[in-house]
Write an enzyme that holds these catalytic residues in place. Structure first.
Site, short mmCIF file in Angstrom:
data_model
loop_
_atom_site.label_atom_id
_atom_site.label_comp_id
_atom_site.label_asym_id
_atom_site.label_seq_id
_atom_site.Cartn_x
_atom_site.Cartn_y
_atom_site.Cartn_z
N LYS A 40 0.85 -1.33 0.03
CA LYS A 40 0.01 0.09 0.18
C LYS A 40 0.93 1.30 0.02
O LYS A 40 0.55 2.24 -0.63
CB LYS A 40 -1.03 0.04 1.27
CG LYS A 40 -2.09 -1.07 0.90
CD LYS A 40 -3.09 -0.90 1.86
CE LYS A 40 -4.46 -1.67 1.69
NZ LYS A 40 -5.45 -1.83 2.95
N LYS B 15 -3.76 -11.52 -6.36
CA LYS B 15 -4.86 -11.57 -5.84
C LYS B 15 -6.12 -10.75 -6.33
O LYS B 15 -5.66 -9.66 -7.10
CB LYS B 15 -4.81 -10.92 -4.21
CG LYS B 15 -5.91 -10.89 -3.40
CD LYS B 15 -5.44 -10.28 -2.04
CE LYS B 15 -5.77 -8.82 -2.15
NZ LYS B 15 -5.77 -8.22 -0.88
N LYS C 230 -10.16 -5.27 -4.65
CA LYS C 230 -11.03 -4.08 -4.95
C LYS C 230 -10.41 -2.90 -5.69
O LYS C 230 -11.18 -2.26 -6.42
CB LYS C 230 -11.44 -3.52 -3.33
CG LYS C 230 -12.31 -4.33 -2.66
CD LYS C 230 -12.27 -3.54 -1.14
CE LYS C 230 -12.90 -4.37 -0.19
NZ LYS C 230 -12.33 -3.99 1.19
P1 TYM Z 1 -10.59 -6.40 3.26
O1 TYM Z 1 -11.80 -5.57 3.32
O2 TYM Z 1 -9.45 -5.91 2.80
O3 TYM Z 1 -11.11 -7.89 3.12
C1 TYM Z 1 -11.93 -8.56 3.63
C2 TYM Z 1 -12.12 -10.00 3.36
O4 TYM Z 1 -11.83 -10.43 2.25
C3 TYM Z 1 -10.96 -11.39 2.12
N1 TYM Z 1 -10.22 -11.32 0.65
C4 TYM Z 1 -9.92 -12.35 -0.01
N2 TYM Z 1 -10.23 -13.62 0.21
C5 TYM Z 1 -9.91 -14.46 -0.95
N3 TYM Z 1 -9.54 -14.04 -2.01
C6 TYM Z 1 -9.38 -12.85 -2.69
N4 TYM Z 1 -9.02 -12.35 -3.58
C7 TYM Z 1 -9.63 -11.76 -1.18
N5 TYM Z 1 -9.63 -10.44 -1.22
C8 TYM Z 1 -9.90 -10.38 0.20
C9 TYM Z 1 -9.77 -10.94 2.97
O5 TYM Z 1 -8.80 -11.86 3.46
C10 TYM Z 1 -10.60 -10.47 4.19
O6 TYM Z 1 -10.76 -11.67 5.21
N6 TYM Z 1 -7.87 -5.96 7.33
C11 TYM Z 1 -9.40 -6.90 7.04
C12 TYM Z 1 -10.33 -6.10 7.83
C13 TYM Z 1 -10.48 -6.44 9.29
C14 TYM Z 1 -10.34 -7.59 9.83
C15 TYM Z 1 -10.42 -7.27 11.37
C16 TYM Z 1 -10.51 -8.71 9.52
C17 TYM Z 1 -10.21 -5.19 9.99
N7 TYM Z 1 -10.17 -5.88 11.53
C18 TYM Z 1 -10.43 -8.04 12.57
C19 TYM Z 1 -10.42 -9.82 10.55
C20 TYM Z 1 -10.30 -9.49 12.01
C21 TYM Z 1 -9.25 -7.00 5.56
O7 TYM Z 1 -8.41 -7.33 5.01
O8 TYM Z 1 -10.30 -6.19 5.08
#
Ligand code: TYM
Length: 334
Positions: A116, A198, A201
């Protein structure tokens, strides 16, 4: 069968853009299946989202859209605690304390921070670097046993465990050390254009990611253009990342195993295969989109769900935070 309903499960998604089918397959889909078996806290991580620039009105709108999407995907607010992270101040408060036992070097080494920071070179703010500490605070506040996430969050989970162990060693047993819950199939859905990366978004290539908000034509077009390879066998294997990814997506949306998906497409061509994956995804997304729209028309209901969720979350979080404040020696007026 073991009664797991007392076990605590925590997860969150950031309202930082359009959600992809990767977010759905890697995270939200699993939450739905787990909500009956565990005590679940599912959050909308708006405090994490502002570590990259957000337009305030849009962030507010996306927060509500994400709440509606969770429910439309099958997350039941009667079965779990669904809330907005910033509505519970304990997250920021615990993160501050945890900052004092986390080393700058550890944060600088985080893969996601490095990625990032490279993508947002004009805005490498302290929050971006501190992101994993806030995530650790989220998880540890609720004394979570399990954290269902996709593969990309494994490193953040590891650091949350390290922080918990370090705090417990220094101040005495306070936090439960959480375990990741990363399902093998679907934990890493990859880009349709570059199947070694990956699905994200924020990909700049509009054909790389399928969004949960995409209409049927868009979904079909993106799958039609998906990168495969030059041989014509529909099997999952390491040297066929594009085909494997499409099989994973198909299996996730059909609710079958990858082996079953391979059988379905035995002897068929890539063109037909991609069409079938596209149709399966589009068929699955249509009712979710309709339900999300219906929910968004009822803002009163969503506000009430989120208010109740924040109250429940606050009650659970307060217990841990009080304990932490006592342990670190903050004066509590007694
Ligand atoms: P975020 O919003 O980036 O992603 C949300 C969830 O989606 C999963 N993910 C995927 N899984 C499979 N293939 C992909 N291409 C893919 N892209 C995203 C991520 O692994 C995630 O589970 N930092 C976290 C948000 C968060 C969180 C937490 C999670 C904040 N506090 C506490 C667990 C516990 C995140 O990645 O958000």
């Amino acid at each position: 069968m073991e009664d797991t309903t007392q076990k605590i499960l925590y997860s969150a998604v950031q309202p930082s853009g359009n959600l992809t089918i990767g977010n759905y397959i890697g995270a939200i889909r699993n939450w739905v299946g787990l909500q009956h078996a565990f005590t679940c806290f599912y959050a909308i991580a708006d405090m994490h989202a502002i570590t990259v620039k957000q337009e305030p009105a849009l962030l507010r709108r996306r927060t509500l859209e994400l709440a509606a999407l969770y429910i439309a995907c099958g997350v039941d607010p009667e079965q779990c605690t669904l809330y907005v992270q910033s509505n519970v101040s304990a997250h920021a408060e615990l993160a501050w304390v945890l900052n004092t036992i986390t080393y700058v070097g550890e944060m600088e080494r985080m893969t996601q921070f490095k990625d990032k920071a490279a993508r947002h070179a004009e805005n490498i703010n302290m929050g971006l670097m501190d992101y994993p500490v806030l995530m650790a605070a989220d998880i540890l506040l609720y004394q979570a046993h399990l954290v269902p996430v996709g593969m990309d969050q494994r490193q953040h989970l590891e650091i949350a465990r390290d922080i918990a162990i370090r705090f417990n060693n220094r101040y005495g047993e306070t936090f439960r050390v959480p375990e990741g819950y990363i399902l093998k199939e679907g934990a890493k859905i990859t880009s349709l254009q570059d199947p070694l990366r990956k699905m994200s978004k924020s990909d700049e290539n509009p054909n790389a990611s399928v969004f949960l908000s995409d209409d049927r034509d868009t979904v079909m077009r993106k799958f039609k253009r998906a990168v495969t390879d030059s041989d014509n066998r529909i099997v999952a294997s390491e040297d066929k990342p594009g085909v494997t990814n499409l099989l994973n997506i198909y299996a996730a949306f059909k609710g079958c195993t990858v082996a079953e998906a391979e059988k379905t497409f035995e002897g068929r061509g890539y063109g037909e295969f991609k069409l079938a994956v596209g149709e399966t995804v589009a068929d699955a997304l249509a009712p979710v989109q309709a339900e999300q729209k219906r929910l968004l028309a009822d803002k009163g209901y969503l506000a009430e769900v989120l208010k109740r969720g924040a109250e429940e979350a606050f009650r659970a979080a307060r217990k841990t935070l009080s304990k932490v404040y006592r342990k670190v020696g903050f004066y509590r007026g007694e």
